[in-house]
Design an enzyme around this catalytic site. Sequence first.
Site: not given
Ligand code: UD1
Ligand code: CA
Length: 460
Positions: A444, A14, A384, A140, A105, A391, A427
């Site tokens: 000059r 996104r 001025a 969640g 993030d 250079y 000048g």
């Molecule tokens: C997750 C939680 C959710 C919580 C929310 C809070 C799970 C299953 N769900 O959901 O309960 O309310 O965060 O923001 O954990 N990432 C990876 N590898 C992956 C997937 C994700 O590194 O395979 C990282 C993403 O880059 C991100 C973080 O994990 O930094 C969270 O992933 P994201 O997909 O945003 O989780 P949510 O669905 O938002």
């Molecule tokens: Ca998220």
Amino acid sequence: MLDIVIMAAGKGTRMKSSRPKVLHTLAGRALLQHVLATAAGLGAQRLVTVTGHGAEQVEASMRAAFPDAPLAFVRQEPQLGTGHAVQQAVPVLDDAGTTLILNGDTPLIEAATARALVEASGGTRLALLTIDLADPTGYGRILRDGERRGDKVLGIVEHKDASAAQRAIREVYTGMMAAPTAALKRWLARLSNDNARHEYYLTDIVAMAVADGVPVVSAQPASEKEVLGINSPLQLAHLERRFQHAQAEALLEAGVRLADPARFDLRGTLDCGADVEIDVNCVFEGHVELGDGVRIGANCVVRNARIAAGAVIHPFTHIDGAVVGTDAVVGPFARLRPGAELGAEVHIGNFVEVKNASLARGAKANHLAYLGDATVGARVNYGAGSITANYDGANKHRTVIGDDVHVGSNCVLVAPVTLGAGATIGGGSTISKDVPPGHLSVARARQVVIAGWQRPAKKG
Ligand code: UD1
Ligand code: CA
């Protein structure tokens, strides 16, 4: 013993950007850099970042930002969910310790909150960071065996998998938890992807802990902004404003007079003395120090600079890597580049550029001028339109201007060249030879005056 895992492999679809999401910046630093900076203060033996999308770029930029921190990186390819992400870190986690899981993030998590979460885990419990949200959509939900915070946690259900009744729950999981590492590893090994998104959900370990008789506890952040994750440019811009507003308020509380906290940006650190005034739309980057009584006009950009007491910076001035002396006056529309060092009471006026040059007390360059690779003495008046030709197309050369020199308008000082103290340059001169102290030099063509000359008249 503490290990920290930071999940940062996700694509960030996104954001609609070719840049990995965690490298987008908030207040001038990458999102992941904010998280690592906080994590680095928690005394962990290892900071393990899970990378995937743009892994090489993410790893290189974090190694550069934290040369001394105990960074480790594990790759997650493909990305099969948050549980799968943490599984990649399993080989580097110490069984005897605690693991704290953070999100790459979610930049504004505070050290105190992270510490409280680790303490809540206490080496024996699973601790979840939760918060009540007015709009919990997408998060969640925390399932308890009652309605109150003290009631026993039973599990987390993801929004997509939740029933209508579960979606009404406002307490959500923030994505951060702390767990005893040995138990965490046991639970991770048992995850399945039998759910709405066909992902390995980290959140499924909560029900496993309950089944194992491991207590599940929760902690809450001091402020909601600590747990706001970034998924889109709009969310990033909103969080940036909140962060800037908090910084502006802290400065106002400390006595700095910002004309408008809504039109102020600090991307780094700002140290201010007493009675500092900052007009609207100024941007500060890197580390900036402003002495007592400094005034900064509207629309200035100031980066890595030291501005001494009483100095006035007029509007639309750009300062980068410079030192400004006591009671100096700069701008409007001036540009100080790296290595510019202005002494006390120096005046730099409009459309004057100074680079790698020092000006001693009281020197003035008030209009349309360039001083590059120069040493300028006290009380020099630099006319001025005059420039240092520093250079030659291959190398840079220095111009040395002694105390009390007067350089007229529209002169070219061809470096290397030295103007002795008290010298005067007429000048319009192009000066390529040294001028001894006190002498006048004019280079000059002599003026010719032709009497009785007739202008051509139009034919026909
Ligand atoms: C997750 C939680 C959710 C919580 C929310 C809070 C799970 C299953 N769900 O959901 O309960 O309310 O965060 O923001 O954990 N990432 C990876 N590898 C992956 C997937 C994700 O590194 O395979 C990282 C993403 O880059 C991100 C973080 O994990 O930094 C969270 O992933 P994201 O997909 O945003 O989780 P949510 O669905 O938002
Ligand atoms: Ca998220």
